[in-house]
Each structure stands twice: as C-alpha cells, then as structure tokens.
Design an enzyme around this catalytic site. Sequence first.
Site, PDB file in Angstrom:
ATOM      1  N   ASP A   1     -10.435   2.483 -24.798  1.00 56.68           N
ATOM      2  CA  ASP A   1     -10.765   2.287 -23.395  1.00 56.68           C
ATOM      3  C   ASP A   1     -10.817   3.582 -22.623  1.00 56.68           C
ATOM      4  O   ASP A   1     -10.079   4.508 -22.919  1.00 56.68           O
ATOM      5  CB  ASP A   1      -9.661   1.463 -22.720  1.00 56.68           C
ATOM      6  CG  ASP A   1      -9.922   0.001 -22.827  1.00 56.68           C
ATOM      7  OD1 ASP A   1     -11.072  -0.362 -23.083  1.00 56.68           O
ATOM      8  OD2 ASP A   1      -8.968  -0.759 -22.646  1.00 56.68           O
TER       9      ASP A   1
ATOM     10  N   PRO B   1       0.815  -1.220   0.000  1.00 53.83           N
ATOM     11  CA  PRO B   1       0.000   0.000   0.000  1.00 53.83           C
ATOM     12  C   PRO B   1       0.851   1.273   0.000  1.00 53.83           C
ATOM     13  O   PRO B   1       0.351   2.353  -0.316  1.00 53.83           O
ATOM     14  CB  PRO B   1      -0.813  -0.093   1.298  1.00 53.83           C
ATOM     15  CG  PRO B   1      -0.750  -1.520   1.708  1.00 53.83           C
ATOM     16  CD  PRO B   1       0.528  -2.074   1.164  1.00 53.83           C
TER      17      PRO B   1
ATOM     18  N   GLU C   1       2.304  -9.062   7.991  1.00 53.90           N
ATOM     19  CA  GLU C   1       2.284  -7.599   8.126  1.00 53.90           C
ATOM     20  C   GLU C   1       3.192  -6.918   7.103  1.00 53.90           C
ATOM     21  O   GLU C   1       3.272  -5.700   7.059  1.00 53.90           O
ATOM     22  CB  GLU C   1       2.688  -7.173   9.544  1.00 53.90           C
ATOM     23  CG  GLU C   1       1.831  -7.763  10.660  1.00 53.90           C
ATOM     24  CD  GLU C   1       0.337  -7.561  10.448  1.00 53.90           C
ATOM     25  OE1 GLU C   1      -0.082  -6.403  10.232  1.00 53.90           O
ATOM     26  OE2 GLU C   1      -0.411  -8.560  10.488  1.00 53.90           O
TER      27      GLU C   1
ATOM     28  N   ARG D   1      -3.296  -7.048 -21.260  1.00 57.42           N
ATOM     29  CA  ARG D   1      -4.259  -6.680 -22.297  1.00 57.42           C
ATOM     30  C   ARG D   1      -3.805  -5.500 -23.154  1.00 57.42           C
ATOM     31  O   ARG D   1      -4.425  -5.190 -24.168  1.00 57.42           O
ATOM     32  CB  ARG D   1      -5.641  -6.417 -21.690  1.00 57.42           C
ATOM     33  CG  ARG D   1      -5.690  -5.302 -20.691  1.00 57.42           C
ATOM     34  CD  ARG D   1      -7.035  -5.229 -20.012  1.00 57.42           C
ATOM     35  NE  ARG D   1      -8.082  -4.845 -20.940  1.00 57.42           N
ATOM     36  CZ  ARG D   1      -8.219  -3.634 -21.460  1.00 57.42           C
ATOM     37  NH1 ARG D   1      -7.371  -2.677 -21.140  1.00 57.42           N
ATOM     38  NH2 ARG D   1      -9.199  -3.365 -22.291  1.00 57.42           N
TER      39      ARG D   1
HETATM   40  N1  4HQ Z   1      -0.889  -5.270   0.687  1.00 60.27           N
HETATM   41  N2  4HQ Z   1      -1.625  -2.811  -3.254  1.00 60.27           N
HETATM   42  C1  4HQ Z   1       0.783  -7.090   0.820  1.00 60.27           C
HETATM   43  C2  4HQ Z   1      -1.768  -4.471  -0.022  1.00 60.27           C
HETATM   44  C3  4HQ Z   1      -1.477  -3.994  -1.386  1.00 60.27           C
HETATM   45  C4  4HQ Z   1      -2.169  -2.950  -2.050  1.00 60.27           C
HETATM   46  C5  4HQ Z   1      -1.156  -5.432   2.103  1.00 60.27           C
HETATM   47  C6  4HQ Z   1       0.351  -5.826   0.161  1.00 60.27           C
HETATM   48  C7  4HQ Z   1      -0.575  -6.661   2.715  1.00 60.27           C
HETATM   49  C8  4HQ Z   1       1.275  -8.139   2.935  1.00 60.27           C
HETATM   50  N3  4HQ Z   1      -0.568  -4.426  -2.250  1.00 60.27           N
HETATM   51  N4  4HQ Z   1       0.752  -6.950   2.277  1.00 60.27           N
HETATM   52  N5  4HQ Z   1      -3.158  -2.212  -1.574  1.00 60.27           N
HETATM   53  O1  4HQ Z   1      -2.798  -4.113   0.496  1.00 60.27           O
HETATM   54  O2  4HQ Z   1      -0.648  -3.697  -3.368  1.00 60.27           O
END
Ligand code: 4HQ
Length: 254
Positions: free
Chosen positions: A168, A88, A115, A153
């Site tokens: 698109d 994230p 985590e 794609r």
């Molecule tokens: N993750 N975009 C992997 C995500 C995530 C996201 C949270 C990544 C948990 C272990 N990855 N960990 N949003 O939420 O790519």
Amino acid sequence: MNFTALTLFPEMFSALLVGGITKRSVESQHISIETIDIRDFAHDRHRTTDDRPYGGGCGMVMKPEPLAAAIRHAKGMHPEAYTFLLTPQGRLFDQGLAEELAGCSGVTLVCGRYEGVDERICQEMIDDELSIGDYVLSGGELAAMVVIDAVCRLLPGALGNEQSAEEDSFSTGLLEYPQYTRPRSFEGVQVPDILLSGNHGAIKQWRRQTSLVRTFLKRPDLLLDQPLAPGDMEYLEKLHQDIETIIEKHSAVS
Ligand code: 4HQ
C-alpha cells in the site's frame, strides 16, 4: 481485537457491517465492534447528555456525568484497551498511528457531538486524542469508523491478499503506482506495454519509478520523510540529469 465506540448514535456503526473488510473481519472474529450508547448512562427524566457552556456562547457541550459513567463501563468491559477521544485537537491519525493501534488488544473510541465534551473528561479519562484531519465533523462517529476501518485492514487475516497491506501507499511511504486490468485497450487508451511483457523485474522497476514520480508531483512532502532505496536515488539522479539537460538546452537558445 476489540473496538468499542461510545456514542449517542450507535446505529451509525452498523455501516461497518454492510460489506467489505470490516464486515468480513467481524464475521471471522478477527475483530469485534461494540457500541455503548452514552444516553443509557443519563439518568434524569429526559436522559440529558448535553448542557449549556459555562461562560456563555453558542452551542451545547456534552455533560460530564453520563460520559464518565459510559467510559467507566467501557473500561470495566475492556480494562486493557486504550481510550481515545476523536477531536480536531488530537494527534493526526496517519498510517503510522494505524499500525501502532493494530498492535493493541483493544481500542475504545469516544465520539463527541455538539461543540465537544467537557474538558474534565479529556483530562481525567482519555489516554490520547485523535484527529482524522483538519476539518470539522458534526460528530466523532465518522472519525471513529475511519480509525476502525484503517486499523482493521492491517490485522492478520483481514485481507484476501496479505501482501497488499505491505505494498500500500504509505506502507511503502510512497503513493501507489497506476493499476490496470482488462481490457487491454479501453476507449482508445492502452495499458502500458511493460505490464504485458511478463518481465517481472522490469515491471517491479516500472512500478517503483512511477510511484516515485507520482509522489514527487502530488505529495513531495512524503519524499522528505521516508528513507529511499538505493535504486530510487539512482533514478531520481537520472531524472535530475535529464531535467538539467533540458534546462541547459533551452537557456542556450534564449
Ligand atoms: N470533530 N477528527 C467531534 C471532528 C473530528 C476530526 C468535531 C470531533 C466535532 C463533536 N474528530 N466533535 N476532525 O471534526 O476527529
């Protein structure tokens, strides 16, 4: 183009082979999808891939040693590939980034669990971090599959209709115009007459204008980014005029 996913759940990626564009692209050898099981690089008796966080706190962290060995293995297989971690905290994966990645010969996607991964992996072995959006997944696998699908794609030969990637939403910078197919009347709702008119110029204009209005109503932020065509400005100015006329009419009576 090769995609290599590093994961504790390699079976998840078989979802991409069930159907659709990703399946066809693998079959036609426009792409290859490889998975590397991170657990194969854990050499203790229990093949441990996680450990408790230094400093305490809940949850577990992915240990650096198996992950580092797995990433080195992937780099050995595909030395020219870029290595991304799904997190994230990463750069937001959008259509522009998908187009960028479509120009790469290989993309390696590191999928964390628990985590997250030990920070030293991020610092030393990852070229860039990608996020598919502001929400928390339980692992990077679904995010990696989103990236593979969106990039796949865009590759030449991936589409039945080469034109449709260009038309698109997001490639035009606007949301898509409404689509209709037969029957002409469905549960009392008619297909707009213009689409049956055979007037291709008028249809093209109608589609562009409905795209513009839709984008204004649902995602006005998108209209601030992309440059607009001259005809777009004319249409928006006409709408602006119409709205002003309505406002003036109503302020005159109140
Ligand atoms: N993750 N975009 C992997 C995500 C995530 C996201 C949270 C990544 C948990 C272990 N990855 N960990 N949003 O939420 O790519």
